[in-house]
Design an enzyme around this catalytic site. Structure first.
Site, PDB file in Angstrom:
ATOM      1  N   ASP A  39       1.028  -1.119  -0.063  1.00  0.00           N
ATOM      2  CA  ASP A  39      -0.003  -0.088   0.075  1.00  0.00           C
ATOM      3  C   ASP A  39       0.992   1.192  -0.081  1.00  0.00           C
ATOM      4  O   ASP A  39       2.015   1.321   0.436  1.00  0.00           O
ATOM      5  CB  ASP A  39      -0.898   0.205   1.338  1.00  0.00           C
ATOM      6  CG  ASP A  39      -1.978  -0.938   1.187  1.00  0.00           C
ATOM      7  OD1 ASP A  39      -2.181  -1.661  -0.024  1.00  0.00           O
ATOM      8  OD2 ASP A  39      -2.300  -1.348   2.345  1.00  0.00           O
TER       9      ASP A  39
HETATM   10  N1  URA Z   1      -1.169  -6.071   3.753  1.00  0.00           N
HETATM   11  C1  URA Z   1      -1.624  -4.581   3.760  1.00  0.00           C
HETATM   12  O1  URA Z   1      -2.892  -4.436   4.506  1.00  0.00           O
HETATM   13  N2  URA Z   1      -0.915  -3.735   3.217  1.00  0.00           N
HETATM   14  C2  URA Z   1       0.111  -4.014   2.495  1.00  0.00           C
HETATM   15  O2  URA Z   1       0.687  -3.059   1.883  1.00  0.00           O
HETATM   16  C3  URA Z   1       0.644  -5.280   2.532  1.00  0.00           C
HETATM   17  C4  URA Z   1      -0.108  -6.200   3.191  1.00  0.00           C
END
Ligand code: URA
Length: 238
Positions: A103
């Protein structure tokens, strides 16, 4: 492979730039000047030189990046900065892309490569590659959460997550944990914690299979994989 393609791939500029190099007689193959870019060469057998410097052909690139927050895991975007913007221009000709997604606000281990087959193996649900995250959680993480994660929590859309291993480093009003999962669904870790009524306030990936985040890499910096790390990646392709 065509000589002009090889030289363009190795960063000697566009096909047009390469054409100019050839025309100027700057390129030799096995010490013979070649002006025709369509000539086929074998990078394993032929010695290719540009202005007397031997060209070491490298098809694939494998980069470990310590992703900082604020960058999206994509190759291009009209509005946001992407993880590719963090790489030096000298790597652009390899056309690397991120393997899977972190993310925008997530930090940590991100592999960038142009090896599509490896990328596929690393993210394939069939391969069950373990991914470990360090996280800070708003709220007290409990033994009960460990059990629920192990059984597989049900996400808000009804999907039952696979077994995950939760390790509590500190349980407090803000807890510190490590969690290992084998899937990579959208916002997976955040949604797993929401399923037990808690919120992730900081997330960093620290491991992917046998690739561990190099803690000496500052946020936003990167390096090519070491031999042992590369050997692991290549073993996944078999
Ligand atoms: N899980 C999440 O919620 N975000 C990420 O970036 C990676 C795994």
């Amino acid at each position: 492979m065509r000589l002009d393609k090889l030289l363009a791939n190795m960063g000697f500029g566009s096909r047009k730039d390469v054409k100019a190099l050839l025309k100027k007689k700057h390129v030799t193959v096995n010490q013979v000047v070649i002006k025709d870019g369509s000539k086929h060469v074998d990078p394993d057998k032929d010695m290719i030189q540009v202005q007397e410097e031997v060209v070491q052909y490298q098809q694939y690139i494998y980069i470990m990046l310590n992703k900082p927050p604020g960058y999206i895991s994509a190759t291009e975007d009209n509005r946001e900065e992407t993880v590719i913007d963090l790489l030096g221009k000298d790597l652009a000709h390899f056309k690397p892309f991120p393997v899977g997604r972190l993310d925008k606000d997530t930090e940590g281990l991100l592999l960038l490569t142009n090896d599509g087959e490896l990328a596929h193996q690393l993210v394939s649900p069939k391969k069950n590659v373990e991914k470990t995250y360090y996280a800070r959680i708003d709220g007290m993480v409990t033994e009960a959460d460990i059990d629920k994660f192990h059984q597989g929590v049900t996400l808000e859309d009804g999907y039952q997550a696979k077994t995950a291993w939760l390790n509590i480093l500190q349980s407090d009003v803000v807890s510190e944990i490590e969690v290992t999962i084998t899937e990579g669904k959208y916002h997976q870790v955040k949604r797993m914690f929401e399923a037990v009524d808690k919120q992730v306030i900081y997330l960093r990936r620290i491991r992917m299979g046998e690739l561990y985040l190099d803690e000496t890499l500052k946020l936003g910096s990167y390096r090519e994989l070491r031999e042992d790390e590369l050997a692991y990646c290549l073993s996944l392709k078999k």
